[in-house]
Design a protein around this motif. Structure first.
Motif, short mmCIF file in Angstrom:
data_model
loop_
_atom_site.label_atom_id
_atom_site.label_comp_id
_atom_site.label_asym_id
_atom_site.label_seq_id
_atom_site.Cartn_x
_atom_site.Cartn_y
_atom_site.Cartn_z
N THR A 12 0.85 -1.18 0.00
CA THR A 12 0.00 0.00 0.00
C THR A 12 0.89 1.24 0.00
OG1 THR A 12 -0.12 0.14 2.41
CG2 THR A 12 -1.78 -1.23 1.30
N LEU A 13 0.28 2.39 -0.25
CA LEU A 13 1.04 3.63 -0.35
C LEU A 13 0.31 4.75 0.38
CD1 LEU A 13 3.46 5.08 -1.76
CD2 LEU A 13 1.95 5.45 -3.72
N VAL A 14 1.07 5.52 1.16
CA VAL A 14 0.55 6.70 1.84
C VAL A 14 1.51 7.83 1.51
CG1 VAL A 14 0.03 7.78 4.06
CG2 VAL A 14 -0.42 5.33 3.73
N VAL A 15 0.97 8.96 1.02
CA VAL A 15 1.80 10.11 0.68
C VAL A 15 1.23 11.35 1.34
CG1 VAL A 15 2.75 11.53 -1.19
CG2 VAL A 15 2.36 9.08 -1.58
N ASN A 16 2.10 12.10 1.99
CA ASN A 16 1.74 13.42 2.50
C ASN A 16 2.29 14.43 1.51
OD1 ASN A 16 2.71 15.86 4.68
ND2 ASN A 16 0.62 15.12 4.76
N GLY A 17 1.40 15.11 0.78
CA GLY A 17 1.82 16.03 -0.27
C GLY A 17 2.21 17.40 0.24
N PRO A 18 2.75 18.24 -0.66
CA PRO A 18 3.15 19.59 -0.27
C PRO A 18 1.99 20.46 0.20
CG PRO A 18 3.74 19.13 -2.56
CD PRO A 18 3.04 17.94 -2.04
N ASP A 19 0.77 20.06 -0.15
CA ASP A 19 -0.42 20.80 0.29
C ASP A 19 -0.87 20.38 1.69
OD1 ASP A 19 -1.32 18.27 -0.32
OD2 ASP A 19 -2.85 18.92 -1.76
N GLY A 20 -0.14 19.44 2.32
CA GLY A 20 -0.50 18.96 3.65
C GLY A 20 -1.58 17.90 3.65
N GLN A 21 -2.08 17.54 2.48
CA GLN A 21 -3.12 16.53 2.35
C GLN A 21 -2.50 15.13 2.30
OE1 GLN A 21 -6.55 17.22 2.34
NE2 GLN A 21 -5.74 19.22 2.92
N TRP A 22 -3.29 14.13 2.71
CA TRP A 22 -2.86 12.74 2.68
C TRP A 22 -3.49 12.04 1.48
CZ3 TRP A 22 0.88 11.20 5.85
CH2 TRP A 22 1.16 12.01 6.96
N TYR A 23 -2.67 11.29 0.75
CA TYR A 23 -3.12 10.56 -0.43
C TYR A 23 -2.79 9.09 -0.24
CZ TYR A 23 -3.18 15.28 -2.29
OH TYR A 23 -3.43 16.63 -2.48
N CYS A 24 -3.75 8.23 -0.53
CA CYS A 24 -3.58 6.80 -0.32
C CYS A 24 -3.65 6.08 -1.65
CB CYS A 24 -4.68 6.26 0.58
SG CYS A 24 -4.89 7.21 2.11
N GLY A 25 -2.86 5.03 -1.79
CA GLY A 25 -2.88 4.25 -3.01
C GLY A 25 -2.86 2.77 -2.72
N ASP A 26 -3.59 2.02 -3.56
CA ASP A 26 -3.63 0.58 -3.44
C ASP A 26 -4.07 0.02 -4.79
OD1 ASP A 26 -3.51 -1.96 -2.35
OD2 ASP A 26 -5.45 -1.82 -1.36
N ASP A 27 -3.42 -1.02 -5.25
CA ASP A 27 -3.82 -1.75 -6.46
C ASP A 27 -4.03 -0.84 -7.67
OD1 ASP A 27 -3.73 -3.87 -4.73
OD2 ASP A 27 -5.90 -4.05 -4.53
N LEU A 28 -2.99 -0.12 -8.07
CA LEU A 28 -3.04 0.77 -9.22
C LEU A 28 -3.18 -0.02 -10.51
CD1 LEU A 28 -2.74 3.73 -10.24
CD2 LEU A 28 -0.30 3.28 -10.44
N GLN A 29 -4.11 0.36 -11.32
CA GLN A 29 -4.32 -0.21 -12.66
C GLN A 29 -4.42 -1.73 -12.64
OE1 GLN A 29 -0.97 1.68 -14.53
NE2 GLN A 29 -2.10 3.56 -14.89
N GLY A 30 -5.14 -2.27 -11.65
CA GLY A 30 -5.42 -3.70 -11.61
C GLY A 30 -4.30 -4.58 -11.08
N SER A 31 -3.19 -4.00 -10.65
CA SER A 31 -2.10 -4.82 -10.09
C SER A 31 -2.17 -4.74 -8.56
CB SER A 31 -0.75 -4.29 -10.57
OG SER A 31 -0.40 -3.09 -9.89
N LEU A 32 -1.36 -5.55 -7.89
CA LEU A 32 -1.28 -5.48 -6.43
C LEU A 32 -0.35 -4.36 -5.98
CD1 LEU A 32 -1.20 -9.26 -5.43
CD2 LEU A 32 -3.13 -7.68 -5.44
N ASN A 33 0.25 -3.65 -6.92
CA ASN A 33 1.16 -2.56 -6.61
C ASN A 33 0.40 -1.23 -6.55
OD1 ASN A 33 3.61 -4.07 -6.50
ND2 ASN A 33 3.48 -4.28 -8.71
N PRO A 34 0.65 -0.44 -5.51
CA PRO A 34 -0.06 0.82 -5.36
C PRO A 34 0.60 1.97 -6.10
CG PRO A 34 1.33 0.48 -3.46
CD PRO A 34 1.48 -0.74 -4.35
N GLY A 35 -0.16 3.03 -6.29
CA GLY A 35 0.38 4.25 -6.89
C GLY A 35 -0.54 5.42 -6.64
#
Length: 162
Positions: A105-128
């Protein structure tokens, strides 16, 4: 006999301790030094993709972090795994993804202070996470696992893959 003031202070201390125990523990702290380093990248960077090998996972449940709104998943560390300081350019998207043989899984804290989560990008088990109009600034990245076992992984930062 205890004084009334002493009894009140004791009760207040117990109440504070109970409230602190009931509050969720923060799963992440972007102010900490990243586990696997950092990089400064400007739009048009080479090589593209920029990659870094890490070990995904940790002892904190991203889903328990109240600051993430319960939308992120995976076991992560308190400190970010990697930090990017990025100089954006209009018209270039930025993609942060993870490659691993394990389900990550993926968790990103962006420059805007917001949190972005990723899981299973484009049908794969890899997040983005794809930023169509990225901002200049710091992107703190956590890579999680679904289980308690750490997993080898690679973070890929690219402006070419969408």
């Amino acid at each position: 006999m205890k004084s009334t003031l002493s009894m009140r202070l004791g009760a207040a201390s117990i109440a504070c301790a109970m409230m602190a125990a009931a509050m969720p523990a923060a799963a992440q702290d972007p102010s900490l030094r990243p586990n696997f380093g950092s990089v400064n990248l400007n739009a048009g960077f080479t090589p593209d993709p920029y990659t870094v090998r890490i070990t995904a996972g940790g002892d904190r449940n991203a889903n328990d972090a109240s600051s993430l709104g319960g939308e992120c998943v995976g076991m992560i560390t308190e400190a970010p795994d990697f930090r990017i300081t990025y100089g954006a350019q209009q018209g270039l998207a930025l993609t942060i993804r993870v490659d691993s043989r394990e389900d990550t899984t993926l968790v990103v804290n962006g420059p805007d202070g917001q949190w972005y989560c990723g899981d299973d990008l484009q049908g794969s088990l890899n997040p983005g996470v794809i930023y169509r109009t990225p901002l200049s600034g710091v992107y703190d990245i956590w890579v999680g696992t679904y289980g308690e076992t750490p997993a080898p992984a690679q973070i890929r930062i690219t402006e070419m893959e969408q």
